[in-house]
Motif scaffolding. Structure first.
Motif, mmCIF file in Angstrom:
data_model
loop_
_atom_site.group_PDB
_atom_site.id
_atom_site.type_symbol
_atom_site.label_atom_id
_atom_site.label_comp_id
_atom_site.label_asym_id
_atom_site.label_seq_id
_atom_site.Cartn_x
_atom_site.Cartn_y
_atom_site.Cartn_z
ATOM 1 N N LYS A 122 2.642 1.600 -3.512
ATOM 2 C CA LYS A 122 1.745 1.885 -4.634
ATOM 3 C C LYS A 122 0.987 3.196 -4.462
ATOM 4 C CE LYS A 122 1.289 -2.788 -6.406
ATOM 5 N NZ LYS A 122 0.385 -3.901 -6.824
ATOM 6 N N THR A 123 0.941 3.725 -3.249
ATOM 7 C CA THR A 123 0.291 5.017 -3.020
ATOM 8 C C THR A 123 1.260 6.177 -3.244
ATOM 9 O OG1 THR A 123 -1.197 4.020 -1.391
ATOM 10 C CG2 THR A 123 -1.014 6.417 -1.372
ATOM 11 N N PHE A 124 2.503 6.016 -2.780
ATOM 12 C CA PHE A 124 3.433 7.142 -2.812
ATOM 13 C C PHE A 124 4.668 6.912 -3.684
ATOM 14 C CE2 PHE A 124 1.275 7.266 1.374
ATOM 15 C CZ PHE A 124 0.580 8.461 1.196
ATOM 16 N N ARG B 63 0.836 -1.206 0.000
ATOM 17 C CA ARG B 63 0.000 0.000 0.000
ATOM 18 C C ARG B 63 0.871 1.257 0.000
ATOM 19 N NH1 ARG B 63 -4.092 -1.738 4.885
ATOM 20 N NH2 ARG B 63 -5.252 -3.358 3.764
ATOM 21 N N ASP C 25 -1.604 10.830 6.436
ATOM 22 C CA ASP C 25 -1.517 10.211 5.106
ATOM 23 C C ASP C 25 -1.238 8.720 5.212
ATOM 24 O OD1 ASP C 25 -1.847 12.706 3.806
ATOM 25 O OD2 ASP C 25 0.295 13.129 4.016
ATOM 26 N N TRP D 112 7.522 -1.539 -9.637
ATOM 27 C CA TRP D 112 7.316 -0.476 -8.651
ATOM 28 C C TRP D 112 8.621 -0.078 -7.971
ATOM 29 C CZ3 TRP D 112 3.277 2.601 -7.919
ATOM 30 C CH2 TRP D 112 2.053 2.226 -8.480
ATOM 31 N N GLU E 65 -4.165 6.514 6.961
ATOM 32 C CA GLU E 65 -5.214 6.080 6.035
ATOM 33 C C GLU E 65 -4.905 4.719 5.420
ATOM 34 O OE1 GLU E 65 -5.819 9.111 3.123
ATOM 35 O OE2 GLU E 65 -6.567 10.588 4.584
ATOM 36 N N LEU E 66 -3.627 4.327 5.417
ATOM 37 C CA LEU E 66 -3.227 3.022 4.884
ATOM 38 C C LEU E 66 -3.199 1.942 5.960
ATOM 39 C CD1 LEU E 66 -0.221 4.108 2.604
ATOM 40 C CD2 LEU E 66 -2.648 4.013 2.040
#
Length: 286
Positions: free
Chosen positions: A144-146, A141, A169, A154, A172-173
């Motif tokens: 792939k989010t940041f 997470r 931030d 990736w 939320e993960l």
């Protein structure tokens, strides 16, 4: 394209098997290859490493790297995959120990580094006190989010990116508040130049330990894992690691997890390759 030949043994199929445990790794076991994200200077690039040899006569083809970067990429890949480590010498060292059986079973398995020291340290922080499945989920997470993607592979988010995040931030993960603070704090140390991995790489195990242990969220387990999988140091035995404790319980058919005193007793004679004892013990229960 570049072809690399090294001395055996080197079991790349077992390397791919272990790399495949991490969902972020692009492993193709059937074609005996893995795609490796590299930062050469500030340039992201993806190298494909494909085995074309055997365990006894290892040979690899590297593709995907521009000619002007090939030498640096090959040098870094050699570090990551520990192609210059004398695995036969290490194997023979353990033939007169209690670990002979698992060294025979996993013959030619090297320590493979995380693809860069920064991602290794962040992954160690994220994985602390989590079961392996959720640790991988949380790391995925985060990346792939940041992070960012190139050619389907990736890359971990840059320290400069993470340094600008807020705790919320990461909450939320499903990061804990403290873990979010640790991840952001380490990124700030790197982005500001206070923590420099190129300088750290040339220091002794103890010097690395003394510097990293000062960081919030970094304990002995984290430093030991970083030394193994960030820098490839060969003589670490993280006795607080649950996996190693479980592997020793299985190896010695114990009724309970071993005490620290028992672990110290078991590990006599494994020096100076304690990291390989750790790796093969992990392999024995994976």
């Amino acid at each position: 394209m570049e072809t690399i030949k090294i001395d055996g043994p080197y079991n790349f199929d077992l390397v791919l098997d272990r790399l495949s445990l991490d969902p972020l790794h692009q492993v193709d076991a059937e074609n005996r290859s893995v795609f490796v994200p590299l930062m050469i200077g500030n340039e992201p690039m993806v190298a494909q490493v494909k085995a074309i040899g055997s365990t006894k006569a290892p040979e690899f083809v590297i593709t995907g790297i521009e000619e002007s970067f090939q030498d640096k990429a090959a040098e870094r890949l050699g570090e990551i995959f520990q192609w210059n480590t004398p695995l036969e010498t290490i194997h023979q060292h353990f033939q007169n120990t209690d670990l002979k059986g698992i060294f025979d079973q996993h013959y030619g398995t090297p320590i493979v580094l995380d693809f860069d020291p920064y991602s290794c340290l962040q992954k160690c922080i994220i994985h602390q006190q989590l079961n392996l499945s959720f640790a991988h989920t949380l790391t995925e997470r985060f990346v792939k989010t940041f992070g960012f993607e190139k050619d389907g592979v990736w890359f971990y988010p840059l320290p400069e990116t993470v340094a600008e995040l807020q705790v919320e931030d990461l909450r939320e993960l499903q990061f804990s508040g403290r873990k979010a603070e640790y991840v952001i704090g380490i990124a700030k140390e790197i982005a500001s130049g206070i923590l420099n991995f190129e300088e750290l790489k040339n220091k002794s195990d103890q010097e690395v330990f003394d510097q990293l242990i000062k960081l919030r969220g970094v304990g002995p387990w984290t430093v030991q894992n970083f030394l193994m999988f960030g820098f490839g140091r060969q003589n670490l035995f993280p006795m607080a690691d649950i996996g190693i404790q479980n592997a020793l319980k299985k190896q010695y058919q114990l009724e309970a997890k071993p005490t620290l005193q028992e672990m110290e007793s078991f590990s006599k004679g494994w020096d100076p390759y304690l990291s390989y004892a750790s790796l093969y013990l992990w392999r024995s229960i994976e």
